[in-house]
Motif scaffolding. Sequence first.
Motif, PDB file in Angstrom:
ATOM      1  N   LEU A 126      -2.229  -6.949  14.693  1.00 30.24           N
ATOM      2  CA  LEU A 126      -3.110  -5.673  14.047  1.00 30.24           C
ATOM      3  C   LEU A 126      -2.407  -4.845  13.104  1.00 30.24           C
ATOM      4  CD1 LEU A 126      -5.967  -4.511  14.327  1.00 30.24           C
ATOM      5  CD2 LEU A 126      -4.876  -2.866  15.822  1.00 30.24           C
ATOM      6  N   ASP A 127      -1.057  -4.410  13.519  1.00 28.81           N
ATOM      7  CA  ASP A 127      -0.301  -3.608  12.538  1.00 28.81           C
ATOM      8  C   ASP A 127       0.225  -4.638  11.483  1.00 28.81           C
ATOM      9  OD1 ASP A 127      -0.661  -1.214  13.946  1.00 28.81           O
ATOM     10  OD2 ASP A 127       1.330  -1.708  15.234  1.00 28.81           O
ATOM     11  N   THR A 128       0.767  -5.744  11.602  1.00 28.51           N
ATOM     12  CA  THR A 128       0.857  -6.577  10.659  1.00 28.51           C
ATOM     13  C   THR A 128      -0.146  -6.793   9.710  1.00 28.51           C
ATOM     14  OG1 THR A 128       2.510  -7.665  12.165  1.00 28.51           O
ATOM     15  CG2 THR A 128       1.929  -8.946  10.006  1.00 28.51           C
ATOM     16  N   LEU A 129      -1.141  -7.034  10.047  1.00 23.79           N
ATOM     17  CA  LEU A 129      -2.176  -7.397   9.074  1.00 23.79           C
ATOM     18  C   LEU A 129      -2.700  -6.284   8.120  1.00 23.79           C
ATOM     19  CD1 LEU A 129      -4.266  -9.800  11.262  1.00 23.79           C
ATOM     20  CD2 LEU A 129      -3.034 -10.380   9.262  1.00 23.79           C
ATOM     21  N   ARG A 130      -2.765  -5.223   8.998  1.00 22.75           N
ATOM     22  CA  ARG A 130      -2.899  -3.917   8.208  1.00 22.75           C
ATOM     23  C   ARG A 130      -1.959  -3.570   7.021  1.00 22.75           C
ATOM     24  NH1 ARG A 130      -0.716   1.030   8.932  1.00 22.75           N
ATOM     25  NH2 ARG A 130      -0.045   0.271  11.036  1.00 22.75           N
ATOM     26  N   LYS A 131      -0.563  -3.831   7.396  1.00 23.67           N
ATOM     27  CA  LYS A 131       0.417  -3.495   6.380  1.00 23.67           C
ATOM     28  C   LYS A 131       0.112  -4.411   5.316  1.00 23.67           C
ATOM     29  CE  LYS A 131       3.585  -1.380   9.634  1.00 23.67           C
ATOM     30  NZ  LYS A 131       4.803  -1.541  10.623  1.00 23.67           N
ATOM     31  N   ILE A 132       0.010  -5.896   5.537  1.00 25.32           N
ATOM     32  CA  ILE A 132       0.038  -6.665   4.414  1.00 25.32           C
ATOM     33  C   ILE A 132      -1.226  -6.563   3.853  1.00 25.32           C
ATOM     34  CG2 ILE A 132      -0.902  -9.419   4.121  1.00 25.32           C
ATOM     35  CD1 ILE A 132       0.733 -10.086   6.774  1.00 25.32           C
ATOM     36  N   GLY A 133      -2.326  -6.272   4.249  1.00 30.93           N
ATOM     37  CA  GLY A 133      -3.670  -5.853   3.393  1.00 30.93           C
ATOM     38  C   GLY A 133      -3.651  -4.711   2.525  1.00 30.93           C
ATOM     39  N   SER A 134      -2.679  -3.748   3.109  1.00 35.65           N
ATOM     40  CA  SER A 134      -2.488  -2.457   2.074  1.00 35.65           C
ATOM     41  C   SER A 134      -1.291  -2.939   0.975  1.00 35.65           C
ATOM     42  CB  SER A 134      -2.228  -1.354   3.113  1.00 35.65           C
ATOM     43  OG  SER A 134      -0.812  -1.850   3.521  1.00 35.65           O
ATOM     44  N   SER A 135      -1.264  -4.147   0.959  1.00 29.76           N
ATOM     45  CA  SER A 135      -0.013  -4.374  -0.112  1.00 29.76           C
ATOM     46  C   SER A 135      -0.695  -5.559  -1.029  1.00 29.76           C
ATOM     47  CB  SER A 135       1.320  -4.795   0.444  1.00 29.76           C
ATOM     48  OG  SER A 135       2.194  -5.337  -0.355  1.00 29.76           O
ATOM     49  N   THR A 136      -0.946  -5.001  -2.285  1.00 37.02           N
ATOM     50  CA  THR A 136      -1.404  -5.683  -3.144  1.00 37.02           C
ATOM     51  C   THR A 136      -0.587  -6.921  -3.688  1.00 37.02           C
ATOM     52  OG1 THR A 136      -2.760  -4.236  -4.156  1.00 37.02           O
ATOM     53  CG2 THR A 136      -2.458  -5.993  -5.745  1.00 37.02           C
ATOM     54  N   ARG A 137       0.813  -6.577  -3.800  1.00 39.79           N
ATOM     55  CA  ARG A 137       1.779  -7.107  -4.168  1.00 39.79           C
ATOM     56  C   ARG A 137       2.031  -8.792  -3.248  1.00 39.79           C
ATOM     57  NH1 ARG A 137       8.442  -5.904  -4.203  1.00 39.79           N
ATOM     58  NH2 ARG A 137       7.957  -5.960  -2.053  1.00 39.79           N
ATOM     59  N   THR A 138       1.856  -8.324  -1.966  1.00 39.57           N
ATOM     60  CA  THR A 138       2.188  -9.019  -1.018  1.00 39.57           C
ATOM     61  C   THR A 138       1.044 -10.222  -0.900  1.00 39.57           C
ATOM     62  OG1 THR A 138       3.259  -7.706   0.516  1.00 39.57           O
ATOM     63  CG2 THR A 138       2.586  -9.896   1.625  1.00 39.57           C
ATOM     64  N   ILE A 139      -0.246  -9.733  -0.955  1.00 46.78           N
ATOM     65  CA  ILE A 139      -1.441 -10.821  -1.049  1.00 46.78           C
ATOM     66  C   ILE A 139      -1.462 -11.561  -2.386  1.00 46.78           C
ATOM     67  CG2 ILE A 139      -3.889 -10.629  -1.161  1.00 46.78           C
ATOM     68  CD1 ILE A 139      -3.983  -8.036   0.315  1.00 46.78           C
ATOM     69  N   GLU A 140      -0.929 -10.747  -3.575  1.00 46.61           N
ATOM     70  CA  GLU A 140      -0.837 -11.590  -4.560  1.00 46.61           C
ATOM     71  C   GLU A 140       0.162 -12.814  -4.619  1.00 46.61           C
ATOM     72  OE1 GLU A 140       0.131  -8.947  -7.781  1.00 46.61           O
ATOM     73  OE2 GLU A 140      -1.944  -8.539  -8.351  1.00 46.61           O
ATOM     74  N   ARG A 141       1.311 -12.576  -4.001  1.00 46.77           N
ATOM     75  CA  ARG A 141       2.354 -13.489  -3.721  1.00 46.77           C
ATOM     76  C   ARG A 141       1.768 -14.781  -2.635  1.00 46.77           C
ATOM     77  NH1 ARG A 141       6.434 -16.144  -6.266  1.00 46.77           N
ATOM     78  NH2 ARG A 141       8.333 -15.989  -4.895  1.00 46.77           N
ATOM     79  N   LEU A 142       1.109 -14.380  -1.671  1.00 45.87           N
ATOM     80  CA  LEU A 142       0.378 -15.146  -0.865  1.00 45.87           C
ATOM     81  C   LEU A 142      -0.402 -16.001  -1.414  1.00 45.87           C
ATOM     82  CD1 LEU A 142       0.172 -12.925   2.263  1.00 45.87           C
ATOM     83  CD2 LEU A 142       1.599 -14.889   2.118  1.00 45.87           C
ATOM     84  N   VAL A 143      -1.332 -15.626  -2.255  1.00 49.69           N
ATOM     85  CA  VAL A 143      -2.498 -16.249  -3.063  1.00 49.69           C
ATOM     86  C   VAL A 143      -1.497 -17.455  -4.113  1.00 49.69           C
ATOM     87  CG1 VAL A 143      -4.253 -16.076  -4.737  1.00 49.69           C
ATOM     88  CG2 VAL A 143      -4.169 -14.652  -2.669  1.00 49.69           C
TER      89      VAL A 143
END
Length: 310
Positions: A126-143
């Motif tokens: 829960l906490d991990t996904l919340r932190k990932i979801g709030s980081s555009t840079r991380t989502i961009e990197r994963l995509v």
Amino acid sequence: MRLIQQDYGEVVGRDRRNLSPALNLFYGLALAEALIFLMEKAYWSWRISFCKLLEKVSRECDLGEVSIRRFFYDTYSKCIEGSVFDGLKMNLVTFAEELLVSELRDEQLIGVRVLHKLATIDRFSLDTLRKIGSSTRTIERLVEMLNWKNTGEEEEIRMRAAEIVSTLAEKRRNVLRVAAIPGAMEALSSLLVVDDSSDFNLLGLSILEKLASDHEDCWKIGNTRDLLPKIIDLTSASKTLLRNDHAAESQIRTVMSSLQVLKKLVSTTGYIGQILRQEVSEIVFTVSNIREILQRGESHMVLQSWESRS
């Protein structure tokens, strides 16, 4: 030595009544700081060497000793080079996110492994996904990683990145954030490979199904070059597959998942739904693939019953 000797030199023309107490305080604080640092170093050395702290954390979190050891020393270095507050800002998620954007493959691999583990463990997800979801840079990197090739370490990085994105997309607010990343649909399209029953197909379809819950995302899926034809191609089931009672589960799941995505797209309401239904009907294999399942899928009634409900 100066504290012991109290030798602060001669002061000419000034009142030295406050000099000695002031310098005693200064050197006393410097000595105290050094002692605290040495005590802290001794404490952590004892915890790591004697109490096997890193091994214990590694077992509890199942993150691997290499990852935990790297996290500890990175945090410790920040405390030494900056301040203790820099170290306090560090946690396993921020540590993994920093490694994710590294240029080194081994660091990227550690980062994506840590994020994947934390995102899939109930205790931390829960906490991990919340932190990932709030980081555009991380989502961009994963995509971005979804576009990588299946060679060497890149294949594992790509697989784990896809699994993280799939888990992330289970929340509607994250669906919008993933879809908003430029090139996200093209990256998902790259996961789909016709005539291949790999897990990448299943992950790509899983993410697309979650994105297709949003009206605007359906439009993006329909407008992404070659994506809709790929989805329809994956609904194809050969006569051999349909009549085989022992067909690989992954093959059946791929057909089922592609049908689910297709159903969501054609069920879209309004003008977007009208356009999508028209585009789907214009692809020549749509009807033939569905007809094949209905006519020859006796060995896999789950597909036939699903089609009948559709």
